[in-house]
Design a protein around this motif. Structure first.
Motif, mmCIF file in Angstrom:
data_model
loop_
_atom_site.group_PDB
_atom_site.id
_atom_site.type_symbol
_atom_site.label_atom_id
_atom_site.label_comp_id
_atom_site.label_asym_id
_atom_site.label_seq_id
_atom_site.Cartn_x
_atom_site.Cartn_y
_atom_site.Cartn_z
ATOM 1 N N LEU A 1 -23.512 66.365 84.435
ATOM 2 C CA LEU A 1 -24.900 66.581 84.825
ATOM 3 C C LEU A 1 -25.050 66.646 86.345
ATOM 4 O O LEU A 1 -26.129 66.389 86.873
ATOM 5 N N SER A 2 -23.993 66.987 87.017
ATOM 6 C CA SER A 2 -24.044 67.117 88.471
ATOM 7 C C SER A 2 -24.914 68.308 88.854
ATOM 8 O O SER A 2 -25.122 69.224 88.048
ATOM 9 N N PRO A 3 -25.457 68.326 90.081
ATOM 10 C CA PRO A 3 -26.245 69.484 90.522
ATOM 11 C C PRO A 3 -25.481 70.788 90.378
ATOM 12 O O PRO A 3 -26.047 71.815 89.976
ATOM 13 N N GLU A 4 -24.196 70.764 90.696
ATOM 14 C CA GLU A 4 -23.393 71.987 90.619
ATOM 15 C C GLU A 4 -23.275 72.485 89.179
ATOM 16 O O GLU A 4 -23.393 73.685 88.911
ATOM 17 N N ALA A 5 -23.074 71.544 88.245
ATOM 18 C CA ALA A 5 -22.919 71.934 86.843
ATOM 19 C C ALA A 5 -24.214 72.484 86.275
ATOM 20 O O ALA A 5 -24.208 73.509 85.570
ATOM 21 N N LEU A 6 -25.334 71.849 86.587
ATOM 22 C CA LEU A 6 -26.609 72.325 86.057
ATOM 23 C C LEU A 6 -27.003 73.660 86.682
ATOM 24 O O LEU A 6 -27.564 74.523 85.999
ATOM 25 N N THR A 7 -26.714 73.839 87.955
ATOM 26 C CA THR A 7 -27.008 75.124 88.602
ATOM 27 C C THR A 7 -26.172 76.240 87.990
ATOM 28 O O THR A 7 -26.678 77.332 87.705
ATOM 29 N N LYS A 8 -24.904 75.959 87.763
ATOM 30 C CA LYS A 8 -24.012 76.963 87.165
ATOM 31 C C LYS A 8 -24.476 77.340 85.769
ATOM 32 O O LYS A 8 -24.496 78.528 85.396
ATOM 33 N N LEU A 9 -24.872 76.337 84.990
ATOM 34 C CA LEU A 9 -25.368 76.602 83.635
ATOM 35 C C LEU A 9 -26.632 77.450 83.684
ATOM 36 O O LEU A 9 -26.769 78.428 82.939
ATOM 37 N N ASN A 10 -27.550 77.103 84.578
ATOM 38 C CA ASN A 10 -28.794 77.854 84.693
ATOM 39 C C ASN A 10 -28.541 79.294 85.109
ATOM 40 O O ASN A 10 -29.147 80.229 84.558
ATOM 41 N N GLN A 11 -27.654 79.510 86.056
ATOM 42 C CA GLN A 11 -27.339 80.871 86.492
ATOM 43 C C GLN A 11 -26.728 81.675 85.351
ATOM 44 O O GLN A 11 -27.041 82.867 85.182
ATOM 45 N N GLY A 12 -25.868 81.027 84.575
ATOM 46 C CA GLY A 12 -25.286 81.711 83.422
ATOM 47 C C GLY A 12 -26.334 82.069 82.390
ATOM 48 O O GLY A 12 -26.296 83.171 81.807
ATOM 49 N N GLN A 13 -27.286 81.179 82.163
ATOM 50 C CA GLN A 13 -28.348 81.452 81.192
ATOM 51 C C GLN A 13 -29.262 82.578 81.665
ATOM 52 O O GLN A 13 -29.691 83.416 80.864
ATOM 53 N N ILE A 14 -29.551 82.624 82.939
ATOM 54 C CA ILE A 14 -30.376 83.706 83.474
ATOM 55 C C ILE A 14 -29.665 85.042 83.299
ATOM 56 O O ILE A 14 -30.284 86.051 82.930
ATOM 57 N N ALA A 15 -28.350 85.051 83.534
ATOM 58 C CA ALA A 15 -27.577 86.285 83.380
ATOM 59 C C ALA A 15 -27.592 86.759 81.926
ATOM 60 O O ALA A 15 -27.771 87.961 81.649
ATOM 61 N N VAL A 16 -27.425 85.827 80.994
ATOM 62 C CA VAL A 16 -27.451 86.185 79.576
ATOM 63 C C VAL A 16 -28.841 86.669 79.178
ATOM 64 O O VAL A 16 -28.997 87.651 78.443
ATOM 65 N N LEU A 17 -29.868 85.991 79.677
ATOM 66 C CA LEU A 17 -31.239 86.365 79.358
ATOM 67 C C LEU A 17 -31.555 87.769 79.861
ATOM 68 O O LEU A 17 -32.225 88.556 79.172
ATOM 69 N N THR A 18 -31.057 88.097 81.034
ATOM 70 C CA THR A 18 -31.268 89.434 81.588
ATOM 71 C C THR A 18 -30.642 90.495 80.692
ATOM 72 O O THR A 18 -31.250 91.535 80.409
ATOM 73 N N GLN A 19 -29.428 90.236 80.239
ATOM 74 C CA GLN A 19 -28.762 91.181 79.332
ATOM 75 C C GLN A 19 -29.525 91.314 78.026
ATOM 76 O O GLN A 19 -29.675 92.417 77.486
ATOM 77 N N LEU A 20 -29.983 90.204 77.530
ATOM 78 C CA LEU A 20 -30.681 90.200 76.244
ATOM 79 C C LEU A 20 -31.983 90.985 76.320
ATOM 80 O O LEU A 20 -32.326 91.760 75.412
ATOM 81 N N LYS A 21 -32.722 90.812 77.410
ATOM 82 C CA LYS A 21 -33.989 91.521 77.553
ATOM 83 C C LYS A 21 -33.781 93.018 77.754
ATOM 84 O O LYS A 21 -34.660 93.820 77.444
ATOM 85 N N ALA A 22 -32.627 93.384 78.284
ATOM 86 C CA ALA A 22 -32.327 94.797 78.509
ATOM 87 C C ALA A 22 -31.790 95.484 77.258
ATOM 88 O O ALA A 22 -31.669 96.715 77.214
ATOM 89 N N LEU A 23 -31.488 94.720 76.219
ATOM 90 C CA LEU A 23 -30.920 95.283 74.994
ATOM 91 C C LEU A 23 -31.953 96.161 74.292
ATOM 92 O O LEU A 23 -33.120 95.786 74.149
#
Length: 603
Positions: free
Chosen positions: A82-104
């Protein structure tokens, strides 16, 4: 559902596993689950499958417990980072997936895939929203917190040396886990994002319950009972290491957390109870309303609906009071229910046995109302003593193994606040045909992708639980008028939630105003009323799920009955509601429309 789930996943039910909410079973093929989620009967489109797999990997990376249960041995002995780095990385990954999903291009997808895409988008969007609103600053609620739920690591199965080695790895990681959570609590304190001070009264007791001599610690218990084939030398070595870790890692972590909470956090928590008083609070609360109802409703619309339902149910309650010949007004009747010894047990075993008797009667009703029943059984157990004082009356705790049962938890703390007239409604909601039935069937849907098999949509799950209470009326429960009043008070409780939740978080209601409204309209004990109001304050919007979901299911059933007439089959209808697992209300409506069309087409 409980708020302490790993993002979007039903990892542990209302419960004992890690977060106090719905749990999972092991998949049929754990090794395959690490690289890809389950395939549905008709193959998922390659483009969507790639996005699903990417999202699933993000979820597994965020939860070592989940990854290990899915066959990833490298996740053994780890706790969530739950470090800042881990949560930021997870959030960035989720935003990237969400972007792909919305573009589908959804128009090219099958109907089933469009549902998959929409549910996945809803899940990821919620995770992104919670990160945006800094919900990770709040790993505690009025009920409990991370310090209680993490203790479930001591409740795992210990059958092999590897099991003990993994557990030892987690005990070694515990101080870091506590330090990370405390870091976020400090950030929240600095920015005014804390639970309100009024809801934290007595919270320190849920921490001090873990500060005990080593031999009495629940964390040490696995080192007191070994498999018979362990050698004396193995037992001695494990016991020595376990005692040292509990003494040097676990107990100091709890003591440090206790000191921080009592000296720094609780005295300086925010005064205002409204979610709208938080930074970006108004937008945050409206976001929670939409998420927990799965409908495009505003807090004002929900509030007005709640007032309407309260009025309707109150009329039914008055009819029950008249039927028993009670002399006095509504408030007098509530006082009678809350204080007369005939409605309360005098021992925990007595309450548990009564719940078990009701549960067994509920088991017997199932074949009349369902064509498909789950394989997994369930047991009945008391709410763990460490969290019972501020915990709700009962919960369902599912299992993350297919060789273990789920559990219906009954709160045996303060027996004079646990009335028997509520027990039928509580049991039908938490056990069967409520949460156990729905969650177990959901986990058996191997044709669904994993993010749906192990997902939990609150409006669906809690709506089903409340509908299950109503179904008991048709099945012959509530023959005693006081029990029927208990059913109505539970329904009133959920209707009042629509009023008090929106009242406190969006319309300026005080905590006392909400308590008075709930106490004057339900037969809940004053202890339960207070713990419930504090729960709504520290978990904005979740309490809206129940009534919104139940009203939707009832409306769809009435629609099916009207359109199908003699062709309506209650068993087929219930199977149709549950056949695709947990879904948003708008998708459930499409699902039932399809069911109606199919039934009409039959000879």
């Amino acid at each position: 559902m409980h708020k302490f789930l790993t993002p979007s996943l039903l990892i542990c039910a209302l419960s004992a596993c890690s977060a106090g909410s719905p749990q999972i079973q092991n998949p049929a093929s754990a090794s395959n689950a690490i690289t890809t989620s389950q395939s549905q009967t008709s193959p998922i489109s390659p483009a969507l499958q790639a996005i699903i797999d990417q999202s699933w990997q993000l979820q597994l990376s965020a939860s070592p417990e989940m990854a290990y249960s899915m066959g990833d041995k490298s996740a053994a002995g780890k706790l969530q980072d739950l470090s800042p780095e881990a949560l930021t990385k997870l959030n960035q990954g989720q935003i990237a997936v969400l972007t792909q999903l919305k573009a589908l291009e959804r128009s090219r997808l099958s109907k089933e895939d469009r549902i998959n895409a929409q549910i996945l988008e809803d899940q990821i969007q919620n995770d992104v929203d919670l990160y945006k609103y800094k919900d990770y600053y709040l790993p505690i609620t009025a009920e409990s917190g991370f310090h209680a739920y993490i203790s479930s690591i001591a409740q795992a199965r210990f059958n092999t040396l590897e099991d003990y080695q993994n557990y030892i790895g987690k005990l070694k990681a515990l101080p870091t886990y506590f330090a990370q959570q405390t870091h976020w609590l400090k950030q929240g304190l600095a920015e005014g994002i804390t639970p309100p001070k009024a809801t934290l009264t007595g919270f320190e007791n849920s921490i001090s319950a873990y500060i005990v001599p080593v031999e009495k610690s629940s964390y040490f218990k696995p080192f007191t009972q070994y498999p018979s084939y362990f050698t004396a030398a193995q037992k001695a070595q494990l016991t020595q290491e376990g005692r040292a870790l509990v003494s040097k890692n676990v107990l100091p972590a709890y003591q440090s957390f206790y000191d921080f909470m009592t000296r720094e956090y609780m005295p300086n928590a925010r005064e205002n109870i409204a979610a709208s008083s938080l930074p970006s609070g108004k937008a945050f609360y409206e976001n929670r309303v939409r998420y927990y109802t799965t409908l495009n409703m505003t807090s004002t619309q929900v509030h007005e609906l709640g007032l309407k339902e309260v009025k309707r149910i109150r009329q039914e309650m008055e009819q029950v009071i008249a039927s028993v010949g009670f002399k006095g007004n509504f408030a007098d009747f509530l006082h009678f229910l809350r204080t007369d010894p005939q409605f309360y047990t005098t021992s925990a075993d007595q309450l548990l046995k009564e719940a078990a008797f009701i549960a067994k009667k509920a088991d017997a009703m199932l074949p009349r109302y369902f064509g498909k029943l789950p394989r997994q059984p369930y047991g009945i157990a008391p709410v763990p003593a460490e969290i019972a004082p501020k915990y709700t009356s009962g919960r369902y705790s599912g299992s993350n193994r297919d060789d273990e049962p789920g559990y219906y938890w009954v709160n045996t703390y303060a027996l004079d606040k646990r009335p028997l007239y509520e027990l039928e409604a509580l049991t039908l909601h938490e056990a069967v045909p409520g949460h156990h039935l729905q969650i177990s069937l959901n986990s058996e849907l191997t044709s669904l992708p994993d993010f749906r098999r192990y997902g939990y949509i609150s409006a669906f799950g809690e709506g089903w639980g409340l509908y299950s209470e109503y179904l008991g009326l048709e099945a012959g429960f509530y023959q005693d008028p006081y029990s029927n009043f208990g059913r109505l008070t539970y329904e009133m409780w959920r209707a009042a939630r629509l009023v008090v939740d929106t009242g406190m978080h969006a319309q300026g209601w005080s905590r006392e105003q909400a308590i008075d409204f709930m106490a004057s309209n339900t037969a809940l004990s004053l202890h339960n009323v207070t713990t419930e109001i504090d729960r709504y304050i520290t978990w904005p919007g979740q309490a809206l799920s129940y009534k919104i979901g139940e009203l939707t299911i009832k409306r769809l059933r009435a629609k099916a009955q009207q359109e199908l007439g003699d062709k309506f089959d209650i068993r087929a209808f219930h199977d149709a509601v549950l056949e695709n697992g947990s879904v948003p209300m708008r998708i459930l409506e499409e699902q039932i429309d399809g069911f109606i069309a199919t039934q009409k087409a039959k000879p």
